[in-house]
Scaffold this active site. Structure first.
Site, PDB file in Angstrom:
ATOM      1  CE1 TYR A   1      45.332  22.441 -11.411  1.00 36.60           C
ATOM      2  CE2 TYR A   1      43.549  23.642 -12.475  1.00 36.60           C
ATOM      3  CZ  TYR A   1      44.851  23.597 -12.007  1.00 36.60           C
ATOM      4  OH  TYR A   1      45.662  24.683 -12.152  1.00 36.60           O
TER       5      TYR A   1
ATOM      6  CB  THR B   1      32.208  28.710 -14.292  1.00 41.61           C
ATOM      7  OG1 THR B   1      32.947  29.049 -15.470  1.00 41.61           O
ATOM      8  CG2 THR B   1      30.770  28.468 -14.718  1.00 41.61           C
TER       9      THR B   1
ATOM     10  CE1 TYR C   1      31.017  23.808 -16.111  1.00 35.93           C
ATOM     11  CE2 TYR C   1      31.879  25.697 -17.316  1.00 35.93           C
ATOM     12  CZ  TYR C   1      31.887  24.887 -16.199  1.00 35.93           C
ATOM     13  OH  TYR C   1      32.769  25.146 -15.161  1.00 35.93           O
TER      14      TYR C   1
ATOM     15  CG  PHE D   1      37.355  34.922 -14.466  1.00 30.94           C
ATOM     16  CD1 PHE D   1      36.429  35.015 -13.417  1.00 30.94           C
ATOM     17  CD2 PHE D   1      37.131  35.690 -15.596  1.00 30.94           C
ATOM     18  CE1 PHE D   1      35.312  35.864 -13.505  1.00 30.94           C
ATOM     19  CE2 PHE D   1      36.028  36.548 -15.687  1.00 30.94           C
ATOM     20  CZ  PHE D   1      35.115  36.632 -14.644  1.00 30.94           C
ATOM     21  CG  ASN D   2      40.777  30.835 -18.000  1.00 33.13           C
ATOM     22  OD1 ASN D   2      39.787  31.571 -17.966  1.00 33.13           O
ATOM     23  ND2 ASN D   2      41.058  30.093 -19.042  1.00 33.13           N
TER      24      ASN D   2
ATOM     25  CG  HIS E   1      41.766  23.763 -18.667  1.00 36.35           C
ATOM     26  ND1 HIS E   1      41.090  22.563 -18.612  1.00 36.35           N
ATOM     27  CD2 HIS E   1      40.958  24.670 -18.067  1.00 36.35           C
ATOM     28  CE1 HIS E   1      39.931  22.749 -17.986  1.00 36.35           C
ATOM     29  NE2 HIS E   1      39.826  24.012 -17.661  1.00 36.35           N
ATOM     30  CG  LEU E   2      46.620  28.180 -23.689  1.00 36.00           C
ATOM     31  CD1 LEU E   2      46.591  27.536 -25.071  1.00 36.00           C
ATOM     32  CD2 LEU E   2      46.474  29.699 -23.805  1.00 36.00           C
TER      33      LEU E   2
ATOM     34  NE  ARG F   1      38.021  26.817 -28.824  1.00 34.36           N
ATOM     35  CZ  ARG F   1      38.717  26.462 -27.767  1.00 34.36           C
ATOM     36  NH1 ARG F   1      39.094  25.222 -27.616  1.00 34.36           N
ATOM     37  NH2 ARG F   1      39.045  27.324 -26.830  1.00 34.36           N
TER      38      ARG F   1
ATOM     39  CG  ASP G   1      36.716  30.337 -27.622  1.00 33.82           C
ATOM     40  OD1 ASP G   1      36.279  29.911 -26.539  1.00 33.82           O
ATOM     41  OD2 ASP G   1      37.591  29.753 -28.289  1.00 33.82           O
TER      42      ASP G   1
END
Ligand SMILES: NC(=O)c1ccc[n+]([C@@H]2O[C@H](COP(=O)([O-])OP(=O)(O)OC[C@H]3O[C@@H](n4cnc5c(N)ncnc54)[C@H](O)[C@@H]3O)[C@@H](O)[C@H]2O)c1
Length: 290
Positions: free
Chosen positions: A11, A84, A108, A136-137, A154-155, A243, A246
């Protein structure tokens, strides 16, 4: 410049390669001696790393080490590494800047922190200069390239798959966090802004680690709402328990990269990010299967 891109089919690597080629750089392979390496290749699923740490340590550390040794052997002395926010773990304060203490809570995150430490020694001993970009995201899309992880965790792409009718609903993990709407808040950064940070990092001769986000935060519910607005589709949700692992809020301070490399994000609004992703998903409803 000639750039050796590792993980360029993924990606983020695909969009960075697109930008490099647009700017006239060559993404060179082993027949050329590259000026720099961009290292995107990794296993990157936090949950999977909790089940199979060996896979994460072997690929993200050992295979990365092979790459570094090959660089040393061929005289390549510059690397830009995809790090990350997962290396920080739950933050003591927000926004998270580079002085925050790394305390990874997954193999990770640990694997990325370990590789950052290895880079420090390869710089000191072999003179390999590095820039670690702690994303970040990553989110959004260009016209050609978008987000299609297998499996997709991923959201934003997950919510858009519901909008496309590919999935029946979005699961919201945890609605009782200490946040305004009870759902987790994350810092979404557009993939082109992220790719631009790589271009700036190429021009940097010093080493350094930089946090990379837009500095704003969006909750899970805000992301779903933005997707409803942009797509005009009904998006069903199901509320699930929290979860493990998080943190309620992860928001970056990107002051350092702005000050030192002159980075400035162009996509400041969540709607603009979602809009770019939605255009891509509509064009490629089955992602890279088409
Ligand atoms: N997507 C995010 O939000 C995010 C956030 C923080 C950090 N990152 C990091 O950014 C990098 C890219 O993430 P992405 O979302 O594009 O992931 P991705 O899975 O789409 O891309 C990674 C690519 O690397 C390849 N790869 C893995 N191991 C390899 C190996 N040993 N040799 C060659 N290729 C290998 C994979 O096949 C894949 O094409 C990763 O290092 C990830 O840890 C991503």
């Amino acid at each position: 410049m000639k750039i050796f891109v590792v993980g360029g089919a993924g990606y983020i690597g695909s969009v960075c390669s697109e930008l490099l080629l647009n700017e006239g750089h060559e993404a060179a392979l082993s027949t050329h001696r590259p000026d720099a390496v961009m290292h995107f290749a990794a296993n990157a699923l936090v949950g999977e790393s909790m089940q199979n740490p060996s896979k994460y340590f072997r690929n993200n550390i050992c295979n990365g080490l092979n790459l570094l040794d090959a660089m040393v052997a061929t005289g390549v002395r510059r690397i830009i590494f995809s790090s990350t926010c997962a290396l920080f773990g739950p933050p003591d304060r927000l926004p998270i800047d580079e002085t925050a203490q790394p305390r990874p809570i997954s193999p990770y995150g640990e694997s990325k922190l370990a590789f950052e430490k290895i880079l420090r020694w390869y710089d000191e001993i072999h003179g390999v200069k590095f820039v670690c970009l702690r994303y970040f995201n990553a989110s959004g899309a260009t016209e050609k390239f978008g987000e299609d992880h297998r499996p997709e965790t991923h959201l934003i792409p997950t919510v858009l798959q519901v909008a496309l009718g590919e999935k029946p609903n979005v699961e919201i993990y945890g609605t009782d966090y200490d946040t305004p709407d009870g759902t987790c808040i994350r810092d979404y950064i557009h993939i082109l802004d992220l790719a631009n940070a790589h271009i700036l990092a190429l021009g940097e001769s010093a080493t350094g680690c930089y946090n990379l986000g837009t500095g704003g935060g969006s909750s899970v519910r805000e992301v779903i709402e933005s997707c409803r607005k942009i797509t005009g589709r009904k998006i069903e949700t199901i509320e699930k328990p929290r979860r493990a692992g998080d943190p309620p809020r992860l928001i970056a301070s990107s002051k350092k990269i702005k000050k030192e490399l002159g980075w400035q994000p162009q996509f400041q609004s969540l709607d603009a990010i979602v809009d770019s992703a939605w255009k891509w998903h509509q064009k490629f409803p089955r992602g890279y299967s088409d």
